[in-house]
Design an enzyme around this catalytic site. Structure first.
Site, short mmCIF file in Angstrom:
data_model
loop_
_atom_site.label_atom_id
_atom_site.label_comp_id
_atom_site.label_asym_id
_atom_site.label_seq_id
_atom_site.Cartn_x
_atom_site.Cartn_y
_atom_site.Cartn_z
N TRP A 187 32.58 56.84 38.90
CA TRP A 187 33.74 56.08 38.42
C TRP A 187 33.35 54.67 37.99
O TRP A 187 32.54 54.02 38.65
CB TRP A 187 34.76 55.98 39.56
CG TRP A 187 35.78 54.92 39.35
CD1 TRP A 187 35.67 53.60 39.70
CD2 TRP A 187 37.05 55.05 38.73
NE1 TRP A 187 36.82 52.92 39.33
CE2 TRP A 187 37.67 53.80 38.74
CE3 TRP A 187 37.73 56.15 38.16
CZ2 TRP A 187 38.95 53.59 38.21
CZ3 TRP A 187 38.99 55.92 37.64
CH2 TRP A 187 39.58 54.66 37.67
N MET A 188 33.99 54.17 36.92
CA MET A 188 33.82 52.77 36.52
C MET A 188 35.19 52.17 36.21
O MET A 188 36.00 52.79 35.54
CB MET A 188 32.94 52.69 35.27
CG MET A 188 32.84 51.29 34.68
SD MET A 188 31.65 51.20 33.32
CE MET A 188 32.63 51.88 31.98
N ASP A 231 36.51 47.69 35.96
CA ASP A 231 36.24 46.42 35.27
C ASP A 231 34.77 46.13 34.94
O ASP A 231 33.91 46.30 35.80
CB ASP A 231 36.66 45.24 36.14
CG ASP A 231 37.99 45.44 36.82
OD1 ASP A 231 38.67 46.42 36.52
OD2 ASP A 231 38.34 44.60 37.65
N TRP A 277 38.41 56.14 41.83
CA TRP A 277 38.18 54.78 42.33
C TRP A 277 37.84 54.80 43.83
O TRP A 277 38.43 55.55 44.60
CB TRP A 277 39.43 53.93 42.09
CG TRP A 277 39.22 52.49 42.47
CD1 TRP A 277 38.72 51.51 41.68
CD2 TRP A 277 39.49 51.88 43.73
NE1 TRP A 277 38.64 50.32 42.37
CE2 TRP A 277 39.11 50.52 43.64
CE3 TRP A 277 40.00 52.33 44.95
CZ2 TRP A 277 39.24 49.62 44.70
CZ3 TRP A 277 40.12 51.44 46.02
CH2 TRP A 277 39.75 50.11 45.87
N PHE A 323 34.16 43.79 44.85
CA PHE A 323 35.14 43.73 43.78
C PHE A 323 34.62 42.84 42.65
O PHE A 323 33.52 42.30 42.71
CB PHE A 323 36.48 43.21 44.32
CG PHE A 323 37.35 44.29 44.92
CD1 PHE A 323 36.81 45.48 45.36
CD2 PHE A 323 38.72 44.12 45.05
CE1 PHE A 323 37.62 46.48 45.93
CE2 PHE A 323 39.55 45.09 45.59
CZ PHE A 323 38.99 46.27 46.04
N ARG A 362 41.27 37.08 44.29
CA ARG A 362 40.03 37.73 43.85
C ARG A 362 39.62 37.43 42.41
O ARG A 362 40.29 36.75 41.66
CB ARG A 362 40.16 39.23 44.04
CG ARG A 362 41.31 39.88 43.27
CD ARG A 362 41.24 41.40 43.47
NE ARG A 362 42.31 42.09 42.79
CZ ARG A 362 43.40 42.54 43.39
NH1 ARG A 362 43.58 42.39 44.68
NH2 ARG A 362 44.33 43.16 42.68
N ASP A 363 38.50 38.05 42.06
CA ASP A 363 37.93 38.10 40.71
C ASP A 363 37.48 36.72 40.21
O ASP A 363 37.91 36.25 39.14
CB ASP A 363 38.93 38.73 39.71
CG ASP A 363 39.43 40.09 40.18
OD1 ASP A 363 38.79 40.67 41.07
OD2 ASP A 363 40.45 40.57 39.66
N GLU A 377 44.93 39.42 37.40
CA GLU A 377 43.58 39.79 37.83
C GLU A 377 42.56 39.32 36.78
O GLU A 377 42.92 38.98 35.64
CB GLU A 377 43.47 41.31 37.97
CG GLU A 377 44.43 41.90 38.99
CD GLU A 377 44.30 43.41 39.16
OE1 GLU A 377 44.33 43.87 40.30
OE2 GLU A 377 44.19 44.14 38.16
N TRP A 382 45.41 51.53 34.45
CA TRP A 382 45.60 51.99 35.84
C TRP A 382 46.68 53.05 35.96
O TRP A 382 46.76 53.73 36.98
CB TRP A 382 45.89 50.79 36.76
CG TRP A 382 44.64 50.04 37.12
CD1 TRP A 382 44.33 48.75 36.81
CD2 TRP A 382 43.53 50.54 37.89
NE1 TRP A 382 43.09 48.42 37.31
CE2 TRP A 382 42.59 49.50 37.98
CE3 TRP A 382 43.24 51.77 38.49
CZ2 TRP A 382 41.37 49.65 38.66
CZ3 TRP A 382 42.03 51.92 39.16
CH2 TRP A 382 41.12 50.87 39.24
C1 FRU Z 1 41.19 45.11 38.28
C2 FRU Z 1 40.85 45.15 39.74
C3 FRU Z 1 40.34 43.81 40.20
C4 FRU Z 1 39.50 44.15 41.39
C5 FRU Z 1 38.90 45.45 40.97
C6 FRU Z 1 38.66 46.40 42.10
O1 FRU Z 1 41.14 46.33 37.63
O2 FRU Z 1 41.97 45.55 40.50
O3 FRU Z 1 41.36 42.88 40.46
O4 FRU Z 1 38.54 43.18 41.67
O5 FRU Z 1 39.78 46.04 40.05
O6 FRU Z 1 37.95 47.51 41.67
#
Ligand code: FRU
Length: 550
Positions: free
Chosen positions: A141-142, A144, A168, A200, A267-268, A319, A410
């Site tokens: 799976w891939m 971001d 995921w 993440f 995050r991110d 995000e 998503w």
């Molecule tokens: C966005 C996200 C990010 C998170 C990652 C987890 O698609 O939800 O916010 O870091 O995917 O896989």
């Protein structure tokens, strides 16, 4: 521990330098439930048969009594969908002790089909929907794109990755490299889960001045470690890792985490050197806002400001931010562009990338024209359904702002009809700003690496136009430019398999700000990317036709 219930890689170990370390193990709190059979004396990979609908079990690698890795794996119970591999090499250095499988009932078909060998392509099947020039993971799976940076002619692309299944989970940073953005070399996993959690999304920079002390020219990654709490929800903490071999291998910083908070959805991190303040900036997504920080060394961060309240789309969580200075075409003017990925809340449901145009002084980001973002109004970077988590390459050549997006949504990313891999990235695009009247818009055109390679079809446009992309099976993907309405539309409702999700059949419509004179269309097995006026208006959509579209 009940040794008879435990799987020992004894045969393999006799052939390894350090010999067997299987004896006298008292290892995990939980005894191994299942043995793995069918092993050969040697073999770098352990191949696990997966069934997507099976519940998650656990696979553990234990060396010298210590748990080295534990992943959630859907070992096949009734039928095998595909295989995933564990690369045993890192564990063979110290002697592989054992691999245990937990929470998979005895008699499950997968337990009798586990194989150990040296064949990296074991049971790798050709798939009709595997793109030819878009980046995909070989297996698994891939989501971001993460931490992209460019150095010495190589584009590094990391990505949210589950090596152990096509759904995921188990987030790692996968890694691929390319010198032309068309051919991708698959590299070993760059970051694997640790005590702070799974890996993440995040970013990488090249530390030219050794501000971190990790070394001149070190590649530094900042990622979110995400860990479930016993009380529900996740704790998300920002951590550093550095690479002294150009991004191939990373060492996690011993002072991790560098940024923590009690906020949910924290995050991110996306960091960049800001020459205006001669310091690092960081933009981080927190709930439905962005937080901005500064730092001299990437380790100590000061919060500068917050952005987003009452502005833009708020239909979901914010995000994967990015913040960059971009030139306005045909002028010397530059503006700051804030990319804000949002899920759900996209214009056609689910995930999408919105943007804000304004100024940033190293401390505060302010938009040029508040009215453009009030009352839920938003500017979208791409008006297809499959363009998410867009972020840019750090250190890109010639001052370019080159971005890439995850080509999925998503709403149905886990359900799309591929098997042993899921998801592709978009083609890379160079972003630019263009003005129509006083309004400033973000455009994204195919990176110049794709020019003249025969990958796209270009159409001259004179007034309203309809293009049908079809095949002998009668699938029909319709692109319509309506010059009166000033819209560009993609309709995939009558094109191939749309049955796997109610959210998939879609007609997506983009506003056109300047009359179109050209359309550039990239088709690659399961995607259609449409660029009006070479990037002033863009629509990216997945499609699963019965045979190739033309
Ligand atoms: C966005 C996200 C990010 C998170 C990652 C987890 O698609 O939800 O916010 O870091 O995917 O896989």
């Amino acid at each position: 521990m009940n040794a008879s219930k435990c799987f020992f890689l004894t045969a393999a170990l006799t052939a390894l330098p350090l010999g067997s370390v299987c004896e006298a193990q008292t290892v995990t709190p939980q005894a191994c439930e299942q043995s793995i059979v069918n092993l050969k004396a040697q073999g770098r990979y352990l191949w696990l048969p997966i069934e997507d609908k099976a519940p998650e079990g656990k696979v553990q690698v234990i060396v010298n009594g210590a748990l080295q890795m534990e992943q959630n794996v859907r070992i096949a119970r009734e039928g095998v969908d595909y295989y995933v591999g564990i690369d045993l090499q890192p564990y063979q250095q110290g002697g592989v002790a054992k691999v245990c499988v937990q929470n998979v009932p005895k008699g499950s078909i997968g337990l009798s089909k586990i194989v150990q060998n040296d064949d990296v392509n074991y049971e790798l099947k050709e798939e009709a929907y595997r793109p030819t020039y878009h980046h995909t993971p070989v297996r698994g799976w891939m989501n971001d794109p993460n931490g992209m940076f460019y150095q010495d002619g190589t584009w590094h692309l990391y990505y949210q990755y589950n090596p152990y299944g096509s759904l995921w989970g188990n987030m790692h940073w996968g890694h691929s490299t390319s010198t032309d953005l068309i051919h991708w070399q698959h590299q070993p996993v760059a970051l694997a889960p640790d005590v702070w959690g799974t890996m993440f999304s995040g970013s990488c920079i090249v530390d030219h001045q050794n501000t971190t002390g990790f070394g001149k020219g070190a590649v530094v990654a900042m990622y979110t470690a995400s860990r479930p709490t016993p009380f529900g929800g996740d704790v998300q903490a920002q951590c550093l890792a550095y690479s002294l071999d150009g991004g191939m291998t990373f060492t996690k910083y011993e002072g991790n985490p560098v940024l923590m908070a009690e906020d949910k959805d924290f995050r991110d991190p996306n960091m960049f050197w800001n020459e205006d303040i001669k310091a690092w900036n960081l933009i981080l997504a927190v709930g439905q806002e962005m937080r901005l920080y500064s730092s001299p060394d990437l380790k100590n961060w000061t919060e500068e400001s917050r952005f987003g309240s009452g502005l833009g789309g708020h239909g979901g969580v914010w995000e994967c931010p990015d913040l960059m200075k971009v030139q306005v075409e045909g002028s010397k003017e530059s503006k700051w562009v804030l990319l804000c990925n949002i899920n759900p809340g996209g214009p056609f449901g689910g995930s999408a990338t919105q943007y804000f145009v304004g100024d940033f002084d190293g401390h505060t980001f302010t938009v040029d024209d508040v009215a453009r973002y009030q009352d839920g109004k938003a500017l979208w970077m791409d008006y297809g359904k499959d363009h998410y988590a867009t972020v840019s390459w750090s250190n890109a050549p010639e001052g370019r702002r080159t971005v890439i997006a995850w080509m999925s949504n998503w709403e149905y990313a886990n359900d799309v009809p591929t098997r042993q891999f899921r998801s592709a990235n978009s083609i890379a695009r160079d972003v630019f700003l263009y003005r129509v009247g006083k309004e400033c818009y973000l455009g994204s055109r195919p990176a110049k690496e794709y020019d003249g390679k025969g990958l796209d079809e270009t159409y001259k446009v004179k007034g309203s136009t309809t293009i049908h992309l079809t095949n002998e099976a009668g699938d029909d993907f319709v692109i319509t430019y309506d010059q009166k309405a000033m819209t560009l539309t993609c309709d995939r409702t009558k094109c191939g398999d749309t049955s796997f999700s109610q959210s998939f059949p879609a007609v997506t419509v983009a506003p056109v700000h300047r009359k179109l004179t050209s359309l550039r269309v990239f088709i690659d097995e399961c995607s259609v990317e449409v660029f009006g006026n070479n990037g002033e208006v863009v629509l990216t959509n997945l499609v699963f036709p019965k045979s190739k579209l033309k």
